[in-house]
Design a protein around this motif. Structure first.
Motif, PDB file in Angstrom:
ATOM      1  N   GLY A 131       0.810  -1.210   0.000  1.00 24.78           N
ATOM      2  CA  GLY A 131       0.000   0.000   0.000  1.00 24.78           C
ATOM      3  C   GLY A 131       0.842   1.258   0.000  1.00 24.78           C
ATOM      4  N   GLU A 132       0.259   2.318  -0.536  1.00 27.52           N
ATOM      5  CA  GLU A 132       0.906   3.627  -0.564  1.00 27.52           C
ATOM      6  C   GLU A 132       0.532   4.397   0.695  1.00 27.52           C
ATOM      7  OE1 GLU A 132       1.308   7.422  -3.662  1.00 27.52           O
ATOM      8  OE2 GLU A 132       0.015   5.716  -4.143  1.00 27.52           O
ATOM      9  N   VAL A 133       1.506   5.034   1.300  1.00 27.28           N
ATOM     10  CA  VAL A 133       1.288   5.753   2.551  1.00 27.28           C
ATOM     11  C   VAL A 133       0.636   7.110   2.286  1.00 27.28           C
ATOM     12  CG1 VAL A 133       2.433   6.843   4.536  1.00 27.28           C
ATOM     13  CG2 VAL A 133       3.185   4.586   3.734  1.00 27.28           C
ATOM     14  N   ASN A 134      -0.333   7.466   3.139  1.00 24.17           N
ATOM     15  CA  ASN A 134      -0.990   8.781   3.088  1.00 24.17           C
ATOM     16  C   ASN A 134      -0.372   9.674   4.159  1.00 24.17           C
ATOM     17  OD1 ASN A 134      -3.528   8.049   1.313  1.00 24.17           O
ATOM     18  ND2 ASN A 134      -3.325   6.428   2.826  1.00 24.17           N
ATOM     19  N   TYR A 135      -0.138  10.938   3.839  1.00 25.66           N
ATOM     20  CA  TYR A 135       0.480  11.872   4.791  1.00 25.66           C
ATOM     21  C   TYR A 135      -0.539  12.930   5.187  1.00 25.66           C
ATOM     22  CZ  TYR A 135       4.593   9.462   3.173  1.00 25.66           C
ATOM     23  OH  TYR A 135       5.503   8.470   2.867  1.00 25.66           O
ATOM     24  N   ILE A 136      -0.831  12.990   6.482  1.00 27.94           N
ATOM     25  CA  ILE A 136      -1.919  13.853   6.963  1.00 27.94           C
ATOM     26  C   ILE A 136      -1.494  14.640   8.201  1.00 27.94           C
ATOM     27  CG2 ILE A 136      -3.659  12.232   6.106  1.00 27.94           C
ATOM     28  CD1 ILE A 136      -4.130  11.432   9.070  1.00 27.94           C
ATOM     29  N   ASP A 137      -2.350  15.582   8.592  1.00 25.64           N
ATOM     30  CA  ASP A 137      -2.180  16.346   9.833  1.00 25.64           C
ATOM     31  C   ASP A 137      -2.819  15.532  10.961  1.00 25.64           C
ATOM     32  OD1 ASP A 137      -2.353  18.077  12.010  1.00 25.64           O
ATOM     33  OD2 ASP A 137      -2.749  19.829  10.763  1.00 25.64           O
ATOM     34  N   TYR A 138      -1.990  14.997  11.864  1.00 25.23           N
ATOM     35  CA  TYR A 138      -2.489  14.108  12.917  1.00 25.23           C
ATOM     36  C   TYR A 138      -3.318  14.841  13.974  1.00 25.23           C
ATOM     37  CZ  TYR A 138      -0.501   9.538  11.803  1.00 25.23           C
ATOM     38  OH  TYR A 138      -0.241   8.321  11.222  1.00 25.23           O
ATOM     39  N   PHE A 152      -1.275   1.707   9.665  1.00 22.24           N
ATOM     40  CA  PHE A 152       0.084   1.529   9.161  1.00 22.24           C
ATOM     41  C   PHE A 152       0.268   2.137   7.771  1.00 22.24           C
ATOM     42  CE2 PHE A 152      -1.155  -1.907  11.974  1.00 22.24           C
ATOM     43  CZ  PHE A 152      -0.192  -1.804  12.955  1.00 22.24           C
ATOM     44  N   LEU A 153      -0.794   2.772   7.271  1.00 18.62           N
ATOM     45  CA  LEU A 153      -0.738   3.384   5.945  1.00 18.62           C
ATOM     46  C   LEU A 153      -0.950   4.896   6.006  1.00 18.62           C
ATOM     47  CD1 LEU A 153      -2.640   0.600   4.014  1.00 18.62           C
ATOM     48  CD2 LEU A 153      -0.244   1.218   3.733  1.00 18.62           C
TER      49      LEU A 153
END
Length: 233
Positions: A131-138, A152-153
């Motif tokens: 899978g491709e990782v998503n980058y977000i504001d936690y 994990f993604l």
């Protein structure tokens, strides 16, 4: 063996180029064992690995009021998941060389998403997903938890430069205890399309890698990185 999960996002083009930057010792271990090492998810440097963003965590806490095991499961699940990280990029990355190789005696494996999928065929003991990782504001954005792989993604935006694709294995149903990680069987000739030698390495090092690879029975294309090539003016 690689299994498709419709919930997990992958690059649309299966020929998308991916890279793994590593030291010579880890590379030789890969060739000698014909096994790919995957790190236990909670052993990564990022302490948020496999955890949830704040909005998701608040929702899980509410659901756990009458069922504390619900929250505990997510905490311990990190110990059952192993990950192999790959970097998406059409070209090699100077930053990745700096981060993932300890000295000039490192190298990079060039592959594709399709090659990763095909390389996992020999592994019969554990199931793999990619899978491709998503980058977000936690602090603001929500991570779904209707699939056990979603924690994990997702990663914080601070890690966006990694542009990561992951091979993920969950050993929960195998009742295996992971220490630092897990080694899985791979088809090395499918996994590796090309090898790049560290841009700051000497010519003797490139020749050594070529000789070692040949002695181990492989015939990969091996090139010296051109990031340190002579300027034109």
């Amino acid at each position: 063996m690689y299994l498709n999960n419709p919930n997990i996002k992958l690059p649309q083009d299966s020929d998308t180029i991916v890279w793994k930057y590593l030291d010579l010792s880890k590379f030789l271990d890969l060739l000698l064992s014909r096994k790919l090492f995957m790190s236990r998810s909670d052993k990564f440097e990022d302490q948020y690995e496999g955890t949830f963003s704040e909005p998701t965590f608040e929702e899980i806490k509410k659901l756990s009021i009458n069922n504390p095991d619900f929250l505990n499961y997510y905490k311990t699940h990190r110990e059952k998941v192993a990950i192999s990280s790959w970097h998406i990029n059409e070209y090699e990355s100077f930053a990745m060389w700096q981060i993932f190789t300890q000295n000039s005696e490192g190298l990079a494996i060039q592959s594709t998403v399709k090659r990763l999928q095909d390389a996992l065929v020999p592994e019969k003991n554990y199931k793999q997903y990619i899978g491709e990782v998503n980058y977000i504001d936690y602090k603001k954005e929500y991570i779904p938890f209707d699939d056990l792989f979603f924690p994990f993604l997702f990663k914080r935006k601070s890690f966006q430069y990694e542009r990561e694709v992951r091979i993920i294995t969950d050993v929960t149903e195998n009742t295996v205890k992971l220490n630092d990680g897990l080694k899985i069987n791979v088809d090395i000739t499918q996994l590796i399309e090309k090898i790049y030698i560290h841009p700051k390495s000497e010519n003797w090092y490139k020749n050594l890698v070529i000789q070692l690879v040949k002695q181990l029975g492989f015939d990969f294309e091996i090139e010296k990185s051109d990031l340190e090539s002579d300027i034109l003016i």
